[in-house]
Design an enzyme around this catalytic site. Structure first.
Site, PDB file in Angstrom:
ATOM      1  N   ASP A  72       5.686   4.641   5.398  1.00 53.13           N
ATOM      2  CA  ASP A  72       6.616   3.702   6.046  1.00 53.13           C
ATOM      3  C   ASP A  72       6.819   2.436   5.206  1.00 53.13           C
ATOM      4  O   ASP A  72       7.664   1.611   5.546  1.00 53.13           O
ATOM      5  CB  ASP A  72       6.165   3.355   7.483  1.00 53.13           C
ATOM      6  N   HIS A  73       6.082   2.310   4.082  1.00 48.34           N
ATOM      7  CA  HIS A  73       6.224   1.137   3.212  1.00 48.34           C
ATOM      8  C   HIS A  73       6.834   1.471   1.842  1.00 48.34           C
ATOM      9  O   HIS A  73       7.197   0.564   1.098  1.00 48.34           O
ATOM     10  CB  HIS A  73       4.855   0.458   3.007  1.00 48.34           C
ATOM     11  N   HIS A  86       1.254   3.860   2.121  1.00 48.96           N
ATOM     12  CA  HIS A  86       1.722   4.608   3.292  1.00 48.96           C
ATOM     13  C   HIS A  86       3.247   4.722   3.296  1.00 48.96           C
ATOM     14  O   HIS A  86       3.960   3.804   2.906  1.00 48.96           O
ATOM     15  CB  HIS A  86       1.222   3.949   4.588  1.00 48.96           C
ATOM     16  N   HIS A  98       5.904  -5.718  11.634  1.00 48.90           N
ATOM     17  CA  HIS A  98       5.319  -4.387  11.880  1.00 48.90           C
ATOM     18  C   HIS A  98       5.173  -4.214  13.396  1.00 48.90           C
ATOM     19  O   HIS A  98       4.089  -4.013  13.933  1.00 48.90           O
ATOM     20  CB  HIS A  98       3.962  -4.283  11.159  1.00 48.90           C
ATOM     21  N   HIS A 118       0.847  -1.206   0.000  1.00 50.08           N
ATOM     22  CA  HIS A 118       0.000   0.000   0.000  1.00 50.08           C
ATOM     23  C   HIS A 118       0.874   1.244   0.000  1.00 50.08           C
ATOM     24  O   HIS A 118       2.100   1.147   0.019  1.00 50.08           O
ATOM     25  CB  HIS A 118      -0.986  -0.019   1.167  1.00 50.08           C
ATOM     26  N   HIS A 152      -7.321  -1.815   4.806  1.00 46.13           N
ATOM     27  CA  HIS A 152      -6.477  -1.048   5.730  1.00 46.13           C
ATOM     28  C   HIS A 152      -6.719   0.444   5.538  1.00 46.13           C
ATOM     29  O   HIS A 152      -6.275   1.025   4.549  1.00 46.13           O
ATOM     30  CB  HIS A 152      -4.994  -1.390   5.491  1.00 46.13           C
ATOM     31  N   ASP A 203      -0.161  -4.159   6.207  1.00 44.09           N
ATOM     32  CA  ASP A 203      -0.996  -3.591   7.264  1.00 44.09           C
ATOM     33  C   ASP A 203      -2.447  -3.952   6.961  1.00 44.09           C
ATOM     34  O   ASP A 203      -2.871  -3.916   5.809  1.00 44.09           O
ATOM     35  CB  ASP A 203      -0.846  -2.063   7.288  1.00 44.09           C
TER      36      ASP A 203
HETATM   37 ZN   LIG Z   1       2.756   0.443   8.097  1.00 45.26          ZN
END
Ligand SMILES: [Zn+2]
Length: 306
Positions: A65-66, A63, A268, A61, A139, A210
């Site tokens: 942090d990914h 976001h 995670h 996805h 998510h 996530d």
């Molecule tokens: Zn994350």
């Protein structure tokens, strides 16, 4: 067999011990990066994996942090003048974000040696004897995807049957392995079905990023030999998990139990808990569980029996 290396196992923010989300899946010479959090290129170096053979990045996805490590990773590939474009795969929404982010940092697909490919839930890539499928994941209103790596079931040839039927070693047996019929010197026609043993299942590795609920995942991940999934919170913070669109360790392990998973690998990981607490909560419902650490390596093989 699939080989999995965890490169980043932190939730949302990195720590001294844990990098942001990334892992590598290898199948022979084929290597896939799953997510590319900030710092992933250095984690690849520290794991002594390097960049070679790495042809695809599969994003769960959009976001940060990914995905924030993508620009640096691609810029280094360019500096090293690595040949061949790398393909970045994700949902329509994820790929549109990657397009905007990469265009203003390292340049367009043509300039910077990458290719973007938007996929829907369904087949992503097929190779001889194994394939990758994308599955929808809920998510926080994102268009998220999980990825299933699956070997096809195989039926080995039985040496006793081959000998009894007088099939010589060499091209005839090779043809039967491929599933092609052969005609022997004396005119008899032998098909694969006549010399095959029972079907044996291939390995299945399920990787979910996530996620806020697991009911919709039971069917797609069913009987995976290994399931990688987030466990950002513990049950005592279940309300927080719900409001942030994440799982508790107990919910992740309930999925593993209900879907008859071989081994549950939790990632995670939030800095607010000790890994032992996460392990203990999950193991209460599903004992074959471990909390992943950066640079952990796991070989995923088909179960002989379960
Ligand atoms: Zn994350």
């Amino acid at each position: 067999m699939f080989e999995l290396t965890f490169l980043g196992t932190a939730a949302a923010v990195p720590s001294a011990e844990r990098g942001l989300s990334a892992m590598l899946v290898a199948k022979g010479p084929n290597r896939f990066l799953i997510d590319c959090g900030e710092g992933t290129q250095r984690q690849l170096m520290r794991a002594q994996l390097g960049f070679r053979g790495l042809g695809h990045v599969l994003l769960t996805h959009l976001h940060l942090d990914h995905v924030a490590g993508l620009a640096g990773f691609l810029a280094t590939r360019q500096l090293y003048q690595l040949e061949g474009a790398i393909e970045i795969v994700g949902s329509q929404e994820t790929v549109a974000f990657a397009d905007r982010y990469l265009s203003v940092t390292i340049g367009s697909e043509r300039e910077a040696g990458y290719r973007l490919r938007a996929v829907s839930p369904g087949p992503v890539l097929t190779r001889a004897g194994w394939h990758i499928t994308a599955v929808p994941v809920a998510h926080r209103g994102t268009e998220s995807l999980g990825y299933l790596f699956e070997e096809e079931a195989r039926r080995a040839l039985l040496p006793d049957r081959l000998d009894a039927l007088g099939v010589p070693a060499g091209p005839e047996r090779a043809a039967l392995v491929r599933g092609d019929p052969v005609v022997l010197a004396d005119g008899r026609r032998i098909t694969s079905e006549m010399v095959q043993g029972p079907s044996t299942a291939g390995a299945k590795l399920a990787i979910i990023g996530d996620v806020q609920e697991v009911a919709s995942l039971i069917a797609p991940v069913r009987r995976a030999d290994a399931l990688v999934i987030e466990a950002t919170f513990l049950e005592r913070d279940a309300a927080l998990a719900r409001s942030r669109g994440h799982l508790t360790a107990a919910t992740a392990s309930r999925l593993a139990r209900d879907a008859e998973i071989g081994e549950l690998l939790l990632t995670h990981i939030s800095g607010r808990y000790k890994p032992e607490e996460i392990q203990a909560e999950a193991a209460g419902l599903f004992p074959r569980v471990r909390v992943a650490a950066d640079f952990d390596r796991v070989g995923v093989n088909a179960r002989l029996s379960f």
